[in-house]
Motif scaffolding. Sequence first.
Motif, PDB file in Angstrom:
ATOM      1  N   THR A 299       0.812  -1.222   0.000  1.00 56.27           N
ATOM      2  CA  THR A 299       0.000   0.000   0.000  1.00 56.27           C
ATOM      3  C   THR A 299       0.843   1.269   0.000  1.00 56.27           C
ATOM      4  O   THR A 299       0.349   2.331  -0.386  1.00 56.27           O
ATOM      5  N   ASN A 300       2.112   1.174   0.427  1.00 56.83           N
ATOM      6  CA  ASN A 300       2.972   2.359   0.455  1.00 56.83           C
ATOM      7  C   ASN A 300       3.765   2.567  -0.829  1.00 56.83           C
ATOM      8  O   ASN A 300       4.538   3.526  -0.926  1.00 56.83           O
ATOM      9  N   LYS A 301       3.589   1.656  -1.777  1.00 54.43           N
ATOM     10  CA  LYS A 301       4.326   1.800  -3.046  1.00 54.43           C
ATOM     11  C   LYS A 301       3.818   3.022  -3.810  1.00 54.43           C
ATOM     12  O   LYS A 301       2.611   3.190  -4.004  1.00 54.43           O
ATOM     13  N   LEU A 302       4.726   3.885  -4.239  1.00 59.34           N
ATOM     14  CA  LEU A 302       4.345   5.067  -5.007  1.00 59.34           C
ATOM     15  C   LEU A 302       4.025   4.667  -6.445  1.00 59.34           C
ATOM     16  O   LEU A 302       4.885   4.148  -7.162  1.00 59.34           O
ATOM     17  N   LEU A 303       2.784   4.903  -6.856  1.00 60.18           N
ATOM     18  CA  LEU A 303       2.386   4.613  -8.233  1.00 60.18           C
ATOM     19  C   LEU A 303       2.544   5.839  -9.130  1.00 60.18           C
ATOM     20  O   LEU A 303       2.823   5.710 -10.319  1.00 60.18           O
ATOM     21  N   TRP A 304       2.332   7.024  -8.535  1.00 55.96           N
ATOM     22  CA  TRP A 304       2.596   8.291  -9.233  1.00 55.96           C
ATOM     23  C   TRP A 304       3.521   9.114  -8.329  1.00 55.96           C
ATOM     24  O   TRP A 304       3.051   9.922  -7.516  1.00 55.96           O
ATOM     25  N   PRO A 305       4.834   8.921  -8.428  1.00 59.70           N
ATOM     26  CA  PRO A 305       5.758   9.566  -7.478  1.00 59.70           C
ATOM     27  C   PRO A 305       5.646  11.086  -7.457  1.00 59.70           C
ATOM     28  O   PRO A 305       5.612  11.692  -6.376  1.00 59.70           O
ATOM     29  N   GLU A 306       5.589  11.721  -8.639  1.00 60.87           N
ATOM     30  CA  GLU A 306       5.541  13.183  -8.681  1.00 60.87           C
ATOM     31  C   GLU A 306       4.266  13.724  -8.040  1.00 60.87           C
ATOM     32  O   GLU A 306       4.265  14.812  -7.458  1.00 60.87           O
TER      33      GLU A 306
ATOM     34  N   THR B  43     -10.347  -4.006 -21.124  1.00 60.70           N
ATOM     35  CA  THR B  43      -8.888  -4.114 -21.231  1.00 60.70           C
ATOM     36  C   THR B  43      -8.291  -3.161 -20.204  1.00 60.70           C
ATOM     37  O   THR B  43      -8.738  -2.017 -20.082  1.00 60.70           O
ATOM     38  N   THR B  44      -7.313  -3.628 -19.450  1.00 57.94           N
ATOM     39  CA  THR B  44      -6.624  -2.749 -18.503  1.00 57.94           C
ATOM     40  C   THR B  44      -5.154  -2.636 -18.902  1.00 57.94           C
ATOM     41  O   THR B  44      -4.641  -3.450 -19.676  1.00 57.94           O
ATOM     42  N   ILE B  45      -4.498  -1.602 -18.366  1.00 58.23           N
ATOM     43  CA  ILE B  45      -3.046  -1.484 -18.520  1.00 58.23           C
ATOM     44  C   ILE B  45      -2.458  -1.494 -17.123  1.00 58.23           C
ATOM     45  O   ILE B  45      -2.843  -0.689 -16.271  1.00 58.23           O
ATOM     46  N   ARG B  46      -1.550  -2.432 -16.887  1.00 55.70           N
ATOM     47  CA  ARG B  46      -0.986  -2.634 -15.560  1.00 55.70           C
ATOM     48  C   ARG B  46       0.435  -2.070 -15.480  1.00 55.70           C
ATOM     49  O   ARG B  46       1.239  -2.239 -16.399  1.00 55.70           O
ATOM     50  N   PHE B  47       0.702  -1.405 -14.362  1.00 61.22           N
ATOM     51  CA  PHE B  47       2.006  -0.788 -14.106  1.00 61.22           C
ATOM     52  C   PHE B  47       2.457  -1.238 -12.711  1.00 61.22           C
ATOM     53  O   PHE B  47       2.309  -0.486 -11.736  1.00 61.22           O
ATOM     54  N   PRO B  48       3.005  -2.442 -12.576  1.00 57.51           N
ATOM     55  CA  PRO B  48       3.293  -3.003 -11.245  1.00 57.51           C
ATOM     56  C   PRO B  48       4.186  -2.124 -10.378  1.00 57.51           C
ATOM     57  O   PRO B  48       4.075  -2.148  -9.150  1.00 57.51           O
ATOM     58  N   ASN B  49       5.066  -1.333 -11.004  1.00 59.09           N
ATOM     59  CA  ASN B  49       6.010  -0.514 -10.233  1.00 59.09           C
ATOM     60  C   ASN B  49       5.814   0.981 -10.441  1.00 59.09           C
ATOM     61  O   ASN B  49       6.729   1.765 -10.208  1.00 59.09           O
ATOM     62  N   GLY B  50       4.625   1.358 -10.885  1.00 64.49           N
ATOM     63  CA  GLY B  50       4.356   2.777 -11.051  1.00 64.49           C
ATOM     64  C   GLY B  50       4.183   3.170 -12.501  1.00 64.49           C
ATOM     65  O   GLY B  50       4.622   2.465 -13.421  1.00 64.49           O
ATOM     66  N   TYR B  51       3.563   4.342 -12.708  1.00 63.23           N
ATOM     67  CA  TYR B  51       3.144   4.765 -14.056  1.00 63.23           C
ATOM     68  C   TYR B  51       4.297   4.901 -15.041  1.00 63.23           C
ATOM     69  O   TYR B  51       4.113   4.759 -16.258  1.00 63.23           O
TER      70      TYR B  51
ATOM     71  N   THR C 295     -11.547   7.185 -16.012  1.00 64.84           N
ATOM     72  CA  THR C 295     -10.395   6.325 -15.749  1.00 64.84           C
ATOM     73  C   THR C 295      -9.177   7.184 -15.443  1.00 64.84           C
ATOM     74  O   THR C 295      -8.948   8.212 -16.088  1.00 64.84           O
ATOM     75  N   PRO C 296      -8.371   6.783 -14.439  1.00 64.26           N
ATOM     76  CA  PRO C 296      -7.053   7.407 -14.293  1.00 64.26           C
ATOM     77  C   PRO C 296      -6.193   7.057 -15.505  1.00 64.26           C
ATOM     78  O   PRO C 296      -6.505   6.131 -16.258  1.00 64.26           O
ATOM     79  N   ARG C 297      -5.104   7.799 -15.681  1.00 62.77           N
ATOM     80  CA  ARG C 297      -4.162   7.522 -16.755  1.00 62.77           C
ATOM     81  C   ARG C 297      -2.741   7.493 -16.195  1.00 62.77           C
ATOM     82  O   ARG C 297      -2.429   8.147 -15.197  1.00 62.77           O
ATOM     83  N   ALA C 298      -1.893   6.746 -16.863  1.00 64.98           N
ATOM     84  CA  ALA C 298      -0.510   6.589 -16.423  1.00 64.98           C
ATOM     85  C   ALA C 298       0.326   7.762 -16.931  1.00 64.98           C
ATOM     86  O   ALA C 298       1.177   7.627 -17.818  1.00 64.98           O
ATOM     87  N   LYS C 299       0.059   8.938 -16.383  1.00 62.60           N
ATOM     88  CA  LYS C 299       0.767  10.166 -16.719  1.00 62.60           C
ATOM     89  C   LYS C 299       1.284  10.807 -15.439  1.00 62.60           C
ATOM     90  O   LYS C 299       0.736  10.583 -14.355  1.00 62.60           O
ATOM     91  N   LYS C 300       2.285  11.647 -15.562  1.00 64.33           N
ATOM     92  CA  LYS C 300       2.968  12.222 -14.395  1.00 64.33           C
ATOM     93  C   LYS C 300       2.018  12.863 -13.398  1.00 64.33           C
ATOM     94  O   LYS C 300       2.187  12.735 -12.182  1.00 64.33           O
ATOM     95  N   ASP C 301       1.010  13.566 -13.911  1.00 65.72           N
ATOM     96  CA  ASP C 301       0.103  14.307 -13.033  1.00 65.72           C
ATOM     97  C   ASP C 301      -1.055  13.459 -12.508  1.00 65.72           C
ATOM     98  O   ASP C 301      -1.958  14.004 -11.868  1.00 65.72           O
ATOM     99  N   ALA C 302      -1.035  12.151 -12.779  1.00 67.24           N
ATOM    100  CA  ALA C 302      -2.141  11.263 -12.383  1.00 67.24           C
ATOM    101  C   ALA C 302      -3.454  11.775 -12.947  1.00 67.24           C
ATOM    102  O   ALA C 302      -4.484  11.842 -12.259  1.00 67.24           O
ATOM    103  N   SER C 303      -3.423  12.160 -14.219  1.00 62.68           N
ATOM    104  CA  SER C 303      -4.598  12.735 -14.871  1.00 62.68           C
ATOM    105  C   SER C 303      -5.717  11.701 -14.982  1.00 62.68           C
ATOM    106  O   SER C 303      -5.490  10.490 -14.954  1.00 62.68           O
ATOM    107  N   VAL C 304      -6.939  12.229 -15.099  1.00 62.07           N
ATOM    108  CA  VAL C 304      -8.143  11.410 -15.174  1.00 62.07           C
ATOM    109  C   VAL C 304      -8.954  11.864 -16.377  1.00 62.07           C
ATOM    110  O   VAL C 304      -9.069  13.066 -16.649  1.00 62.07           O
ATOM    111  N   SER C 305      -9.490  10.918 -17.125  1.00 62.57           N
ATOM    112  CA  SER C 305     -10.342  11.253 -18.262  1.00 62.57           C
ATOM    113  C   SER C 305     -11.630  11.887 -17.741  1.00 62.57           C
ATOM    114  O   SER C 305     -12.431  11.222 -17.094  1.00 62.57           O
ATOM    115  N   THR C 306     -11.802  13.177 -18.042  1.00 62.86           N
ATOM    116  CA  THR C 306     -12.825  13.974 -17.358  1.00 62.86           C
ATOM    117  C   THR C 306     -13.737  14.712 -18.329  1.00 62.86           C
ATOM    118  O   THR C 306     -13.253  15.476 -19.176  1.00 62.86           O
TER     119      THR C 306
END
Length: 294
Positions: free
Chosen positions: A21-28, A57-65, A235-246
């Motif tokens: 749970t402490n793993k950073l998925l979006w560090p910035e 379909t999902t996109i998985r990022f086990p160690n962050g975006y 959906t969230p997206r794997a981008k630096k700002d943790a952007s969301v399709s809005t």
Amino acid sequence: MAVTTKGTLLVEGHELTITNTNKLLWPEAGITKGDYLSKLSELSPYLLRYCRNRHLTTIRFPNGYDQKSFYQKNAPDPVPSFVKLAPLDGIQYVNLDSLSTLLWLGNLACLEFHPSFHHIGSTLPAEWVIDIDPTLEEEPRIMEAAHIIGEVLDSLHIQSIAKTSGATGVQIYIPIQPGYTFEQLRKIGYFIASYVVKIYPNLFTIERFKKNRGDKIYIDYLQHWYGKTLSAPYTPRAKKDASVSTPLLWKEVELRPSPREFNLHTVLDRLKKYGDLIEGVPLQNLDAILARLG
């Protein structure tokens, strides 16, 4: 280094094992997996609306975006008993229809959710989406482009909503009355795309090959098709700002906001303020424009 933690959650009567749970998925953006699961839980009433009863379909990022990723179409083993599957063409897709399924996927570091354009068991489109895709990584004209297409649709008496893709593009989302075919929607899409390319030749293109587009914005009317997918609303997206399709108000589009403004830190307050903007658009009747196109 992230601290490894493990625990269980009771969700909808199902026990979920939650790890790292402490793993950073979006560090910035400072978002850990624990933060992500909490935000997914709050997003779930909106995200599930556009993912349930579809092939996911999902996109998985086990160690962050920003680390290695992979697309997941087949449900990952082992599949919990509460997860419903949606077989199609030999693939065991997940039917993302519950909070417990969403959090199970979130714990697997699925950071993006891309549902099919059609419901399970149907070959007809559930809605109509026009994808506006910039060729340049930084494209300040993308909201202008969305606004132009929105105005063309409005002139045809078709109500629509612009939504950020969560990446660099914008999608025009049109709820439709049931019964139209993908072929019919592609015909209208081609008509609109060809028209704006003619009127704004320095802004738009329908050239499929990116290397031939220059700096023009691609109107991808072809993406909306049986068997294809697109980023779900919310959906969230794997981008630096943790952007969301809005989804956006048209008056917001006129102000030319950056898609980065709409992210996991801001989207929940926005939903409390506006609710689901797509839900406010009535199902559109496209008979008149189809008759006009012959």
